[in-house]
Structures are given as structure tokens and as C-alpha cells.
Design a protein around this motif. Sequence first.
Motif, PDB file in Angstrom:
ATOM      1  N   TYR A  72      39.087  36.271  46.523  1.00  0.00           N
ATOM      2  CA  TYR A  72      39.825  35.768  45.360  1.00  0.00           C
ATOM      3  C   TYR A  72      40.140  34.297  45.558  1.00  0.00           C
ATOM      4  N   TRP A  73      39.741  33.464  44.595  1.00  0.00           N
ATOM      5  CA  TRP A  73      40.098  32.053  44.645  1.00  0.00           C
ATOM      6  C   TRP A  73      39.908  31.443  43.281  1.00  0.00           C
ATOM      7  N   GLN A  74      39.994  30.128  43.198  1.00  0.00           N
ATOM      8  CA  GLN A  74      39.968  29.450  41.901  1.00  0.00           C
ATOM      9  C   GLN A  74      39.215  28.132  42.033  1.00  0.00           C
ATOM     10  N   ARG A  84      45.987  37.443  34.679  1.00  0.00           N
ATOM     11  CA  ARG A  84      46.573  36.105  34.537  1.00  0.00           C
ATOM     12  C   ARG A  84      47.953  36.158  33.889  1.00  0.00           C
ATOM     13  N   GLY A  88      35.329  35.999  41.432  1.00  0.00           N
ATOM     14  CA  GLY A  88      35.341  35.396  40.101  1.00  0.00           C
ATOM     15  C   GLY A  88      36.129  36.191  39.092  1.00  0.00           C
ATOM     16  N   GLU A  89      36.321  37.459  39.339  1.00  0.00           N
ATOM     17  CA  GLU A  89      37.036  38.331  38.403  1.00  0.00           C
ATOM     18  C   GLU A  89      37.413  39.577  39.192  1.00  0.00           C
ATOM     19  N   ILE A 139      45.176  41.882  42.669  1.00  0.00           N
ATOM     20  CA  ILE A 139      45.372  40.915  41.581  1.00  0.00           C
ATOM     21  C   ILE A 139      45.435  41.674  40.260  1.00  0.00           C
ATOM     22  N   THR A 168      49.260  30.121  41.014  1.00  0.00           N
ATOM     23  CA  THR A 168      47.854  30.438  40.712  1.00  0.00           C
ATOM     24  C   THR A 168      47.710  30.924  39.277  1.00  0.00           C
ATOM     25  N   ASP A 194      35.216  41.471  48.730  1.00  0.00           N
ATOM     26  CA  ASP A 194      35.800  40.788  47.586  1.00  0.00           C
ATOM     27  C   ASP A 194      36.470  39.512  48.099  1.00  0.00           C
TER      28      ASP A 194
HETATM   29  P1  AMP Z   1      37.760  30.134  38.317  1.00  0.00           P
HETATM   30  O1  AMP Z   1      38.617  28.944  38.500  1.00  0.00           O
HETATM   31  O2  AMP Z   1      36.839  30.024  37.159  1.00  0.00           O
HETATM   32  O3  AMP Z   1      37.072  30.526  39.592  1.00  0.00           O
HETATM   33  O4  AMP Z   1      38.719  31.349  37.935  1.00  0.00           O
HETATM   34  C1  AMP Z   1      39.770  31.689  38.805  1.00  0.00           C
HETATM   35  C2  AMP Z   1      40.440  32.922  38.303  1.00  0.00           C
HETATM   36  O5  AMP Z   1      39.523  34.020  38.278  1.00  0.00           O
HETATM   37  C3  AMP Z   1      41.581  33.376  39.184  1.00  0.00           C
HETATM   38  O6  AMP Z   1      42.775  32.681  38.919  1.00  0.00           O
HETATM   39  C4  AMP Z   1      41.645  34.859  38.854  1.00  0.00           C
HETATM   40  O7  AMP Z   1      42.314  35.062  37.637  1.00  0.00           O
HETATM   41  C5  AMP Z   1      40.186  35.219  38.668  1.00  0.00           C
HETATM   42  N1  AMP Z   1      39.584  35.691  39.930  1.00  0.00           N
HETATM   43  C6  AMP Z   1      38.751  35.028  40.744  1.00  0.00           C
HETATM   44  N2  AMP Z   1      38.355  35.794  41.779  1.00  0.00           N
HETATM   45  C7  AMP Z   1      38.969  36.982  41.634  1.00  0.00           C
HETATM   46  C8  AMP Z   1      38.975  38.201  42.399  1.00  0.00           C
HETATM   47  N3  AMP Z   1      38.260  38.338  43.495  1.00  0.00           N
HETATM   48  N4  AMP Z   1      39.751  39.210  41.947  1.00  0.00           N
HETATM   49  C9  AMP Z   1      40.492  39.072  40.821  1.00  0.00           C
HETATM   50  N5  AMP Z   1      40.510  37.966  40.060  1.00  0.00           N
HETATM   51  C10 AMP Z   1      39.758  36.917  40.456  1.00  0.00           C
END
Ligand code: AMP
Length: 633
Positions: free
Chosen positions: A389-391, A498, A366-367, A495, A481, A387
Amino acid sequence: MTPYRYADFYQRSLQDRDGFWAEQAQLIDWQSPPQQICDYSNPPFARWFVGGTTNLCHNAVDRHLQDRAEQPALIAVSTETNTEQVYTFAQLHTEVQCMAASLLALGVQKGDRVLIYMPMVAEAAFAMLACARIGAIHCVVFGGFAAGSLASRIEDAEPKVIVSADAGSRAGKVVPYKPLLDEAIRLSSHKPGAVLLTDRALAAMDLVAGRDHLWGDLRQKHLNSVVPCEWVDATHPSYTLYTSGTTGKPKGVQRDTGGYAVALAASMKYIYCGNPGETYFSTSDIGWVVGHSYIIYGPLIAGMATIMYEGLPTRPDGGIWWSLVEKYKVTVMFSAPTAVRVLKKQDPALMARYDLSSLRALFLAGEPLDEPTAQWISSALGKPIIDNYWQTETGWPILSIANGVEKAPSKFGSPGVAMYGYNVKLLDENTGDELTGANQKGVVAIEGPLPPGCMQTVWRDDARFVNTYWKSVPGKLVYSTFDWGVRDADGYFFILGRTDDVINVAGHRLGTREIEEAISSHPNISEVAVVGVADALKGQVAMAFAVVKDATSLTDDAARLKLEGEVMKVVDNSIGAVGRPARVRFVTVLPKTRSGKLLRRAIQAVCEGRDPGDLTTMDDPAALQQIRDLVAP
Ligand code: AMP
């Protein structure tokens, strides 16, 4: 036999795309099998598992009845109301059918939208699954959003029915939902035909005759209803989920049915390594994508019990989550770095008090996961921290470690390597050229087609889908992304934040434009800039710098504080407390380029004590100086 190497698995997912995903499709039940695995004849629109018919609710609930009807499916725990209820798959099946019968009775048909504005209660899960069961499209709106945000989502989704509740509760304080919902419906030009309300007896409700119905009444009426699953095309939309971008108008991310079910089933096997009969605990909220994928659908599709938790990680004390791990023998846990940073402030003995031997791994997303947080939780827990990473847009991890394919180490600070199905590239910001060398900074992009489970389009706005996500690199159709990243020589990504004006507060994604629009609605604000500023606990917080219309009103600190409070209230009422800036400071002019573009990045740099970089295009250097003076320690 040599073990399967992840590198081969990954390569196959791209080079033999159809063969790879045809195999994964066997992880779910189909009423009729797909005729074509991926139709990418109209890029960037990908249609997965064309010709197949299936149902998400069948895969999450009904198909487990044969083997595990009496095993726990949904465990609803609230430390706010001190309630705990375990539903077996058989009981969940009954409740979902009852909810489905109620929605049908309220006129919901296949393809209709049902907006769900609920706290973390079991009825919210029943409603989501009931929609999937009858082919209705659910639109869950995070319960922390206020009337303005809710209204814009009602307007866009045009729901036939809204499912809600009298109230939520946070830190023991009742948060009434019904008045916010009534206000949102008043603000929206679209009016739902009916509202279905769970009465938790937390707050009094004024019911609107003819429109509002109590779940308790309808449940009684439809108890033991038999509502068969509606078999829908794999490409039938299962839900929309609104997310923030660079404009003030949130986008309805639209997800399909078959691709989503397959993607989740595969991720449970290869990434999260959860097995049927075990318990999954994701501490997120159903209002976010993690809640959709890994509180409701993913674990249930995998035949696991899932915990829905309403409450803080620190009430009654910082051991509450670990007590649930012990009690329900949780094997897979999913949380966010912010929550871990909150727990870090608690007495570590609270963690040691519980038997955590069932737990195999803690996933965080999420961050960005900072190294000190990762190090702390890793040694406190003694379990792998993974960890990912996704959206909202992708629905499941883009980067992680697929330990279910081949065990591989995580690296601190990196969410991992590209997941199967994602052709991840790093692109030069200016030229769009691919960066193939190690440690080069670029925009994280994905070559189409996006794998199954990712967004199909923006709800009712194909043009916005194409223009927002696929047009950022000139002359190339590639998904952005909007995150910066680098990749090391081993293929691990890092990462770096943004590329756009989206900020991430405690794992919640917010558009600075949305907050600016809310603040601008205050009668004494003429202009405002909102930026995300690094924060030790929440990752980022919003900071607002506003120009007032009537500067004579700001005679002293008391007047400034009063206006700051008023502006925060406006944000609370429009977006909700999640969007409230940490501070609202007043300036006479905002830093802009000569062409009038707000220099948000320069403001952010100054707030974080960094060099604001090249300011040659700035119109009035004194503007940034005002901000520097305000934020100086
Ligand atoms: P959301 O759509 O609310 O899940 O937000 C997605 C965004 O959160 C991504 O484009 C990243 O900027 C950030 N994000 C999500 N997971 C990670 C992670 N594991 N590491 C770094 N940033 C992340």
C-alpha cells in the motif's frame, strides 16, 4: 547468529533515523557523500542527504556498465505492434546519451521541465533517463489523458520541451497522440519551445515547422554522443508527477534525487527482493507512480532488467504475461488487483502452459486487494502474493511485508505492516488523538519527517503541500494519507477506503471534482455530482448524477441516452476515457446539506445499496429518493 528481526529493523529506522539511512545511502553511488542525513529544521519539509551529489541515471545505467554492460536492461514488448526489443545496459547507455544530446540541442538545461506524453515504448524510458542524466525535471503525463488534462499539466509544469509520439495503440486500435497534444498546446497559455516526436508509423502527423522535431532525425544526428551525467544535489528535483485530489486542479508531486534513489534501492533489497542480473516485470504504465518507481528507476538501480509492456493482459490470449515470465525468467512481478480480476475470467489452463519456476513473488498494489482475488491468484500461481500500500506522494510502500529483512506471512485483506522509515499512526477523525488499540478505525497518518523518496512538496506550491497534507488534524503537524484503516493486534493494517472524494477506477486515481468540472462544461448541464461506486471488476466506477438546464429537452429515454452519450464524450475529450462515468443519470435536484454541500457519501451509499446514514442535515429528502429510484435494480 540470530536472524535480524523486522521489529528491530523498523524501530531502528525511527529511533536511529540518521544512522539507519546513512547505511542505506551506501546502496547507491555518490559523486560526493552527504554531509547531513536528514535536515528537518523546517517541518514538514524534509531535506534528505544534504550536501551529497549524485545522479539517478548514473545509478540506473552507468554504474552497471562495469559488471553487466552486455546484460539486458530494458525489454520493450508490444503486443499491439508485435515488436520486442531488448536493450543491454551498454545499448541503453548509448540511447539515453543520444536522447540527452537531443534534449540539450533543443535548449533543455538543468532544472528545466520536460513533459513526456508517451505510450509504453522504449523511447519514453530513454527520455526519462535522459532528463535525469542532464538534471532536467521530467513530468510524465499518462498517455490515456486527453487534451484538457494534458493542457492543465503543461500550464503548471511550463515545459521547455515536450516528448511525445504519433500514437499509442490499445486492443489493436490506434490512438493518435499528436492531435491531442496539438490541442493541449493550443489550450495552454504556456507554449513549449520544441516538441520531440517518435514516429511509430501508426498515425500521420502534421508537423509544426520550427517547433516539431522527429526523434529519428535527431537520433541520427546525435548517435554515439557522449553526454556525461550532471551531478546534482541530493535535494535537486528529479521529477514531478500529477495526481488527483479533492479539487479539480491536479497537484504536481515533486520528488528529489538522492532520497528517491536510496529509497528505491532499499525497497528493492528489503521489500521486492530483486537481485542484479534478474528480470523485473511491472505491468503498470510510466504515467503512474508505479511506472516511475518500479518499471524504470527501481529495477535499473538494482541492476535488474525491466520489462516495459504495451498491450492488454488478454491479447493475443490470457497467457501473454506468463509467457513473458517464462521467456525472460522474471523473478519479481508487480501488478494491480484489477488486472488479476481480468485474468481470473480467462482459461486457467493458459497459466499452467508456461514454466513459471523463475518467479518468486507477485506484488499487487494500487487499490484494495479483495480476498477472493488474492485467494484465486495465490492458488493459480502457487507463489506468494504480496500486497503493498502506498501513494503517488510516497513513491514506495508505506505498508507491506519486508521479506528481505525477515520472512513473515501475509494476511489476506491486509497490505501488511508499517515499512521502515514510516512512523504510521491511526488517528481519530474528530479529535486527532492516536488510536493505539487493536481494530480501531482511524485515518492512516504518518508522523514527519516522511522518509527518503517521499514527495518534497507540491510543485511551486509549498502552501498547498502544507495545507493539503499536513493540516487535516487540528493542532498537529502530521501527514494524512486520506485513507481509513485499522490495525490488528499483530500490527497488520487493513485499508478501508478514502476519507476524501478521490476514487480509484481500475487502480487509476481520479478526483470526482475533476470529472464534475468536465461534465459541467457541457452547455446543458447546470450541476453534477460524481461518486465512486463499487464494481466487481474495476474496484470502483464513476457514476454521475446531473441536473440539466433545459429539462424540456429530456422527453424520453432516447433523449436521455443521447445526452448521456454527449456528456461522456465531453469527459473523453477533456480527461480521457479513464475518467468516463459508467452512467450519467439525470435528476431535477441533487442531495445537499442545508448549507449547500453535496452529499456525495449518501449518494454513494444509495448506489451501493447501503444505508446512507444520518440525513438530518439534508435539505430535500426527495433528492435522494430520485437517485434511489434511478439505481433500483
Ligand atoms: P495512487 O497515488 O494513484 O497510487 O493512489 C493511492 C491510493 O490508492 C491510496 O491512497 C489508496 O487509497 C489506494 N491504494 C493504493 N494501494 C493500495 C493497497 N495496496 N490497498 C488498498 N488501497 C490502496
